[in-house]
Design a protein around this motif. Structure first.
Motif, PDB file in Angstrom:
ATOM      1  N   ILE A 214       1.884   5.904 -10.436  1.00 28.62           N
ATOM      2  CA  ILE A 214       3.239   6.435 -10.354  1.00 28.62           C
ATOM      3  C   ILE A 214       3.615   6.935 -11.749  1.00 28.62           C
ATOM      4  CG2 ILE A 214       3.855   4.789  -8.507  1.00 28.62           C
ATOM      5  CD1 ILE A 214       5.942   4.316 -11.370  1.00 28.62           C
ATOM      6  N   VAL A 215       4.289   8.069 -11.782  1.00 28.52           N
ATOM      7  CA  VAL A 215       4.773   8.592 -13.062  1.00 28.52           C
ATOM      8  C   VAL A 215       6.160   8.001 -13.296  1.00 28.52           C
ATOM      9  CG1 VAL A 215       5.417  10.663 -14.354  1.00 28.52           C
ATOM     10  CG2 VAL A 215       3.458  10.721 -12.799  1.00 28.52           C
ATOM     11  N   ALA A 216       6.273   7.152 -14.317  1.00 30.91           N
ATOM     12  CA  ALA A 216       7.561   6.525 -14.607  1.00 30.91           C
ATOM     13  C   ALA A 216       8.489   7.555 -15.236  1.00 30.91           C
ATOM     14  CB  ALA A 216       7.359   5.355 -15.565  1.00 30.91           C
ATOM     15  N   GLU A 217       9.739   7.559 -14.791  1.00 33.29           N
ATOM     16  CA  GLU A 217      10.707   8.469 -15.410  1.00 33.29           C
ATOM     17  C   GLU A 217      11.589   7.678 -16.360  1.00 33.29           C
ATOM     18  OE1 GLU A 217      12.794  11.710 -13.164  1.00 33.29           O
ATOM     19  OE2 GLU A 217      14.587  10.635 -13.809  1.00 33.29           O
ATOM     20  N   ALA A 218      11.537   8.045 -17.619  1.00 34.46           N
ATOM     21  CA  ALA A 218      12.433   7.439 -18.600  1.00 34.46           C
ATOM     22  C   ALA A 218      13.239   8.574 -19.194  1.00 34.46           C
ATOM     23  CB  ALA A 218      11.642   6.732 -19.681  1.00 34.46           C
ATOM     24  N   TRP A 219      14.527   8.334 -19.343  1.00 36.95           N
ATOM     25  CA  TRP A 219      15.387   9.421 -19.772  1.00 36.95           C
ATOM     26  C   TRP A 219      16.463   8.904 -20.698  1.00 36.95           C
ATOM     27  CZ3 TRP A 219      19.945  12.128 -17.091  1.00 36.95           C
ATOM     28  CH2 TRP A 219      20.126  13.410 -17.634  1.00 36.95           C
ATOM     29  N   ARG A 220      16.540   9.463 -21.852  1.00 36.46           N
ATOM     30  CA  ARG A 220      17.559   9.116 -22.826  1.00 36.46           C
ATOM     31  C   ARG A 220      17.626   7.596 -23.027  1.00 36.46           C
ATOM     32  NH1 ARG A 220      22.653  13.086 -21.729  1.00 36.46           N
ATOM     33  NH2 ARG A 220      22.628  13.463 -23.959  1.00 36.46           N
TER      34      ARG A 220
ATOM     35  N   PHE B  87      11.594   2.577 -10.166  1.00 36.01           N
ATOM     36  CA  PHE B  87      11.376   1.310  -9.453  1.00 36.01           C
ATOM     37  C   PHE B  87      11.138   1.556  -7.965  1.00 36.01           C
ATOM     38  CE2 PHE B  87      13.864   0.350 -13.254  1.00 36.01           C
ATOM     39  CZ  PHE B  87      12.981  -0.514 -13.869  1.00 36.01           C
ATOM     40  N   GLU B  88      11.800   2.591  -7.430  1.00 36.05           N
ATOM     41  CA  GLU B  88      11.551   2.947  -6.029  1.00 36.05           C
ATOM     42  C   GLU B  88      10.088   3.366  -5.852  1.00 36.05           C
ATOM     43  OE1 GLU B  88      16.122   4.708  -5.642  1.00 36.05           O
ATOM     44  OE2 GLU B  88      14.445   5.983  -5.073  1.00 36.05           O
ATOM     45  N   LEU B  89       9.593   4.133  -6.802  1.00 39.84           N
ATOM     46  CA  LEU B  89       8.189   4.567  -6.738  1.00 39.84           C
ATOM     47  C   LEU B  89       7.235   3.383  -6.918  1.00 39.84           C
ATOM     48  CD1 LEU B  89       9.332   7.451  -6.829  1.00 39.84           C
ATOM     49  CD2 LEU B  89       7.509   8.056  -8.393  1.00 39.84           C
TER      50      LEU B  89
ATOM     51  N   ILE C 180       7.985  12.309  -4.597  1.00 40.28           N
ATOM     52  CA  ILE C 180       8.625  11.297  -3.753  1.00 40.28           C
ATOM     53  C   ILE C 180      10.151  11.429  -3.843  1.00 40.28           C
ATOM     54  CG2 ILE C 180       8.827   8.819  -3.273  1.00 40.28           C
ATOM     55  CD1 ILE C 180       5.945   9.800  -2.990  1.00 40.28           C
ATOM     56  N   LEU C 181      10.779  11.551  -2.682  1.00 43.83           N
ATOM     57  CA  LEU C 181      12.231  11.688  -2.619  1.00 43.83           C
ATOM     58  C   LEU C 181      12.926  10.416  -3.109  1.00 43.83           C
ATOM     59  CD1 LEU C 181      12.661  13.291   0.913  1.00 43.83           C
ATOM     60  CD2 LEU C 181      13.295  14.355  -1.263  1.00 43.83           C
ATOM     61  N   PRO C 182      14.079  10.558  -3.737  1.00 46.45           N
ATOM     62  CA  PRO C 182      14.866   9.369  -4.084  1.00 46.45           C
ATOM     63  C   PRO C 182      15.173   8.577  -2.818  1.00 46.45           C
ATOM     64  CG  PRO C 182      15.778  11.316  -5.127  1.00 46.45           C
ATOM     65  CD  PRO C 182      14.724  11.805  -4.173  1.00 46.45           C
ATOM     66  N   GLY C 183      15.196   7.261  -2.941  1.00 45.86           N
ATOM     67  CA  GLY C 183      15.563   6.411  -1.805  1.00 45.86           C
ATOM     68  C   GLY C 183      14.394   6.037  -0.908  1.00 45.86           C
TER      69      GLY C 183
END
Ligand SMILES: Cc1cc2nc3c(=O)[nH]c(=O)nc-3n(C[C@H](O)[C@H](O)[C@H](O)COP(=O)(O)OP(=O)(O)OC[C@H]3O[C@@H](n4cnc5c(N)ncnc54)[C@H](O)[C@@H]3O)c2cc1C
Lengths: 257, 323
Positions: free
Chosen positions: B7-13, B21-23, B155-158
């Motif tokens: 899974i590609v973790a998304e980190a932002w600011r 976490f959903e992924l 992957i869609l949110p949710g």
């Protein structure tokens, strides 16, 4: 300053959609299609840039029922050249659309050079990819998606990209570039029917034959179906007056009034 | 299955986005079915402490590079392409957010594989990955096998709950190195939203208008209804694109995330990008002329009818009731 806009049509979801007899695709017998809304914004963004900087806007589409109306409307709005790719069955795969567009762009005289290629950031039928990034990759050009503003100066497009929560980012993209447009700076312009009719009389739509491209095979649809719903709203029926009364009751019951 | 699930973790600011976490939760299931490890990939600069939060993965591959500090998709895609070449994962799950989607599509283009889009569920059985993808604004779902190596899947949110993907386990972090060329696209700055006249995320009562409201003048009907409830008006994308409401009033993927006590929807179809921003509202009432509008699968109460008639009738009833 020249811009090429790529456009495709998508099923109009205001209509009821049905699954075809193969169980894997849409029933196309009564399907109504409309322009992909984001592509319409891409065209508008191109026309706004032309209004500002001059130059030529070319619109390239895949053939589809009623596509000539779309192209003449675009010509009436100020598009300089409208080209459709003929001999394509309804293209169900974005990967295939990318190959068709990519091939035509590379081989049709005078489509290039341009400063920008604009297309919608995505479409509701984009199952196996989005258009802009692979086109950019083929051309070796930079790409940015989810764009809502474009300013051009000196071989650079300064673009605004939308993130979330109202936060946006500003980028410098060297041209030529491919941009996936989310929204034009202004809503797509309106053009009176008379002007479209005039365009039909005075202007022509160019055609190119679809090149033979290999169909994409690494994404295979097994089944298509309406979503199985886990929950459905409790429906309130009656006249506007009746339902208003019912809503009021339930809000009161929930302590919301 | 040959190859791990990534899974590609998304980190932002400075923060790990919730969708990460959903992924992780979805990836955990898929990796379990495939009998392979789940790995999270975090790309960043001085962001090692964020990798600690990804304990739900068996391993966290953390790439630290100054060029990964800003959201420049081509850098992230180039970094991922290198790691993929070295480590050969079976599938790479990418968050479908405005921030990460470009990473996924640029990566797929570089690897010459499809970007499987709009995925809300994923399963591994045998050697195959089967995805359920949401098409046509939520009106259809396609069951799809993805046989590309690797399969790049948006992957869609949710898709799963955030809680399922959080873990107290210490993350097993592996530092990985990536070499990045200067990008063509240059990130200049963030543009934060101007302070809005109304903060819709703080309102208990929201009246949301969509394209079904038809004209700017009709917005008044929504304003009246919102006033009678003591709330505010917000909208879907087309209403914002038309310039009928300001950007700060947009609900959804590119807009605000709202969780009011009451969310009344006038002429909104229920596209996934809108639903993402309002589905956690406590009470959702949708008015739509189309009985098959996807929003009725999300709303608690529904009315098949003309919003232009129902809104004023409701305003009157509420006013009468409140006295
Ligand atoms: C990257 C990306 C990000 C996006 N971000 C967002 C976002 O943040 N927020 C967002 O909202 N969208 C977003 N979208 C757009 C989204 O995909 C949809 O296009 C949009 O939500 C549709 O808005 P709508 O429901 O108002 O319009 P439509 O889908 O056109 O629906 C209008 C509805 O009104 C109904 N209607 C018509 N007349 C009446 C009437 N008189 N009374 C009652 N009902 C009526 C119709 O039956 C229809 O269901 C995004 C899209 C992309 C590609």
């Amino acid at each position: 300053m020249n811009i090429l806009v790529l456009m495709k049509v998508v099923p109009d979801v205001v209509e009821e959609l049905e699954v075809g007899s193969d169980g894997k695709s849409l029933d196309t017998s009564f399907l109504r299609t409309i322009i992909n809304e984001r592509d319409d914004h891409a065209l508008e963004q191109a026309l706004l840039l032309k209004d500002k900087h001059g130059g030529k806007v070319t619109l390239l589409t895949l053939d589809a029922p009623d596509i000539d109306d779309v192209l003449f409307t675009a010509l009436a709005k100020g598009t300089d050249r409208a080209v459709k790719i003929c001999g394509v069955e309804s293209v169900q795969s974005t990967q295939t659309a990318v190959k068709l567009f990519g091939d035509v762009i590379a081989k049709t005289p005078d489509l290039l050079p341009v400063d920008l290629i604009l297309t919608g950031v995505s479409a509701i039928d984009d199952l196996d990819g989005l258009m802009a990034a692979p086109i950019a990759h083929q051309l070796g050009w930079p790409y940015t998606g989810v764009v809502t503003h474009v300013t051009l100066a000196d071989k650079t497009a300064t673009v605004i990209k939308e993130f979330a929560g109202g936060v946006r980012g500003e980028y410098d993209v060297p041209t030529p570039a491919v941009l996936g447009i989310q929204a034009a700076e202004k809503p797509p312009r309106y053009v009176p029917v008379a002007k479209v009719r005039a365009a039909m009389k005075s202007q022509t739509i160019e055609t190119v034959d679809a090149p033979a491209v290999e169909a994409a095979t690494t994404v295979e649809v097994q089944q298509m179906a309406k979503p199985q719903v886990t929950g459905h709203a409790e429906m309130l029926e009656g006249s506007a007056e009746d339902v208003a009364g019912k809503i009021c009751e339930l809000l009161a019951k929930r302590g919301l009034l | 299955m040959a190859g791990n699930i990534w899974i590609v973790a998304e980190a932002w600011r400075g923060q790990v986005s919730e969708i990460t976490f959903e992924l992780l939760a979805l990836g955990r299931e898929v990796a379990g079915q495939a009998g392979v490890p789940l790995e999270a990939v975090l790309l960043g600069s001085n962001a090692r402490e964020l990798a600690q939060k990804l304990g739900a993965a068996d391993t966290v591959l953390y790439a630290d590079n100054a060029a990964l500090a800003d959201p420049v998709p081509e850098n992230a895609a180039a970094a991922l392409a290198q790691l993929i070449k070295e480590r050969q994962p079976a599938a790479v799950l990418v968050p479908l957010t405005n921030l990460s989607v470009d990473v996924g599509v640029v990566l797929a283009a570089q690897l010459n594989v499809p970007f499987l889009n709009y995925c809300k569920n994923l399963k591994a059985d045998g050697g195959n990955l089967t995805a359920t993808c949401v098409l046509y604004g939520g009106k259809m779902e396609a069951t799809v096998t993805a046989s590309a190596k690797p399969a790049i899947i948006g992957i869609l949110p949710g898709a799963r709950s955030v809680e399922q993907g959080r873990s107290d386990k210490a993350a097993a972090i592996t530092d990985v190195a990536v070499t990045l060329a200067a990008p063509k696209v240059h990130f200049k700055k963030y543009l934060d939203p101007e302070t809005a006249d109304v903060d819709i995320t703080q309102k208990d009562f929201l009246v949301a208008v969509g394209r079904g409201i038809q004209t700017k003048d009709n917005l008044e009907l929504a304003e009246d209804l919102a006033a009678s409830l003591g709330g505010a008006v917000c909208g879907s994308r087309p209403v914002i694109d038309q310039g009928w409401l300001g950007l700060s009033r947009q609900v959804g993927k590119s807009g605000m995330l709202v969780k009011p006590k009451l969310y009344v929807m006038l002429g909104i179809s229920g596209a996934p990008e809108h639903v993402e921003g309002m589905k956690s509202s406590q009470c959702i009432i949708a008015v739509n002329t189309d009985a098959a509008a996807p929003i009725f699968n999300v709303a608690h109460y529904g009315v098949v009818g003309d919003a232009l008639e129902v809104a004023p009738a409701l305003t009157e009833k509420i006013k009468a009731r409140k006295g």
